[in-house]
Motif scaffolding. Structure first.
Motif, short mmCIF file in Angstrom:
data_model
loop_
_atom_site.label_atom_id
_atom_site.label_comp_id
_atom_site.label_asym_id
_atom_site.label_seq_id
_atom_site.Cartn_x
_atom_site.Cartn_y
_atom_site.Cartn_z
N ARG A 8 -33.78 56.78 35.77
CA ARG A 8 -33.56 55.33 35.73
C ARG A 8 -34.85 54.65 35.23
O ARG A 8 -35.95 55.03 35.64
CB ARG A 8 -33.21 54.84 37.13
N TRP B 53 -37.88 51.90 34.90
CA TRP B 53 -38.62 51.09 35.85
C TRP B 53 -38.76 49.68 35.29
O TRP B 53 -38.67 49.47 34.07
CB TRP B 53 -40.00 51.68 36.10
N ASP C 64 -40.15 50.95 40.77
CA ASP C 64 -39.23 52.08 40.67
C ASP C 64 -37.97 51.73 41.47
O ASP C 64 -37.99 51.73 42.69
CB ASP C 64 -39.88 53.34 41.24
N SER D 278 -35.22 53.30 41.94
CA SER D 278 -34.47 54.39 42.57
C SER D 278 -34.89 54.61 44.01
O SER D 278 -34.15 55.21 44.79
CB SER D 278 -34.65 55.69 41.78
N ARG D 279 -36.08 54.11 44.44
CA ARG D 279 -36.49 54.37 45.82
C ARG D 279 -36.20 53.24 46.81
O ARG D 279 -35.66 53.55 47.88
CB ARG D 279 -37.98 54.72 45.84
N PRO D 280 -36.48 51.95 46.62
CA PRO D 280 -37.35 51.34 45.60
C PRO D 280 -38.81 51.35 46.07
O PRO D 280 -39.08 51.30 47.26
CB PRO D 280 -36.82 49.93 45.50
N GLN D 281 -39.72 51.38 45.10
CA GLN D 281 -41.15 51.40 45.39
C GLN D 281 -41.87 50.62 44.31
O GLN D 281 -41.60 50.79 43.13
CB GLN D 281 -41.66 52.85 45.44
N TYR E 223 -45.59 49.26 42.56
CA TYR E 223 -46.99 49.60 42.37
C TYR E 223 -47.68 48.45 41.64
O TYR E 223 -47.20 47.97 40.62
CB TYR E 223 -47.13 50.88 41.55
#
Length: 353
Positions: free
Chosen positions: A61, A63, A80, A82-85, A87
């Motif tokens: 996927r 970002w 991100d 997919s986790r979501p996370q 940075y």
């Protein structure tokens, strides 16, 4: 003799045309197909479906890359979903810049510099940047990149529309070159300037704001206008409307979004030389942004035929193509697209995040 007996004991699959295919050989063949070809092969029979799924390479996927608000310019978030996370990064080099294109994990960035423009390639995952020679851009222009700068097929293109005199000026650049290569063609595009550009089968397809499509062929250095008429939807006037363009394995799509209305989707039929209106995307998922829109396949059933706009951190917003309503967990807004926000594909090895 022992090897012959060993092969004869392997499980064989009786497929089409009464051909016995060893299961290991079938998996090897299917593993060499593109994702689209793998999905098509899985529809042959149950056995082929099981073999195709066992070797199917799912695509990651993308970002979301966007600036932080209310802080010093140059602070960005890589999200991100997919986790979501999330940075946080500080990229001072991006101060005063806009994002022009996203391709293979790299962004094509533009900044006004005196009477010309500073254009460079930027990798938000590594911070690497590659500065290109300065280039002049007109008001009706589009920028695009064919592949990551680490690829031998990488080419950056700027396609410019000039009204007086009326020309299409195409500049191209490849890694290692110190100057742009310029091509000038007599303008045959009706109406105004250029709006979007996508790369398909090595060709650059440039869409005008009136819906006409020009094609630049780099090996032949030719520019041609395709003999197809724009749909009426291309000519509708709406200040909240956004015209987006994307490509997937040779198929070119144009999408129109307006506020919270369900997007209109058109697919280019090169055989009929016509735009065909579609209610959905054949199971594909679109990640839409102003710089460029990205497509992914083989997501979960509930995520297929969706368009995810590039809105800061709001991953719950999406358009469900084929339905008459937008499903959202956020307040309605027409400002889903910005030239400072982009979807970007992550590197295959992102363990450092």
């Amino acid at each position: 003799r022992n090897s012959i007996n060993h092969v004869s004991k392997k499980k064989c699959i009786k497929g089409l045309w009464n051909i016995n295919i060893p299961s290991e050989l079938l998996q090897e063949i299917l593993s060499r197909l593109s994702l689209k070809g793998n999905i098509q092969a899985s529809a042959v029979c149950k056995t082929w479906c099981e073999a195709a799924i066992s070797v199917r390479k799912l695509q990651p996927r993308p970002w979301l890359f966007y600036p932080l608000r209310g802080l010093e310019e140059g602070n960005y978030i890589l999200l991100d979903p997919s986790r979501p996370q999330a940075y946080k990064f500080s990229f001072p080099v991006l101060k005063g810049c806009v994002l022009s294109y996203s391709r293979d994990g790299w962004l094509l960035v533009k900044k006004t510099h005196a009477l010309s423009y500073l254009v460079f390639l930027f990798n938000p995952f590594t911070g690497n940047r590659i500065f290109l020679p300065k280039v002049s851009l007109t008001s009706g222009y589009c920028l695009a990149i064919s592949a990551a700068p680490t690829s031998s097929s990488c080419m950056v293109i700027s396609c410019n529309y000039t009204s007086i005199p009326s020309y299409i000026v195409i500049n191209t650049w490849r890694p290692g070159q110190t100057v742009w290569t310029t091509h000038q063609f007599k303008n045959q595009l009706p109406g105004g300037g250029l709006n979007n550009c996508v790369i398909s089968n090595g060709m650059f397809y440039c869409l005008s704001i009136c819906g006409y499509l020009g094609v630049f062929d780099p090996p032949r250095a030719t520019w041609n206008i395709l003999p197809l008429r724009p749909c009426l939807a291309f000519r509708q006037v709406d200040i909240t409307r956004r015209m987006l363009m994307t490509e997937h394995e040779g198929d070119i799509f144009v999408m129109f979004t307006s506020g919270n209305k369900s997007p209109s989707v058109f697919k280019l039929n090169l055989k009929r030389m016509a735009w065909e209106k579609k209610r959905e995307l054949g199971g594909l998922t679109v990640f839409a942004s102003q710089p460029s829109s990205l497509i992914r396949a083989s997501f979960s059933v509930k995520e297929r035929n969706r368009l995810y706009p590039s809105r800061n951190a709001h991953l719950g917003v999406y358009f469900s193509l084929g339905d008459d309503e937008k499903i959202s967990s956020c307040p309605s807004s027409s400002n889903y697209f910005s030239n400072r926000i982009a979807w970007v594909f992550p590197p295959q090895d992102n363990v450092s995040f």
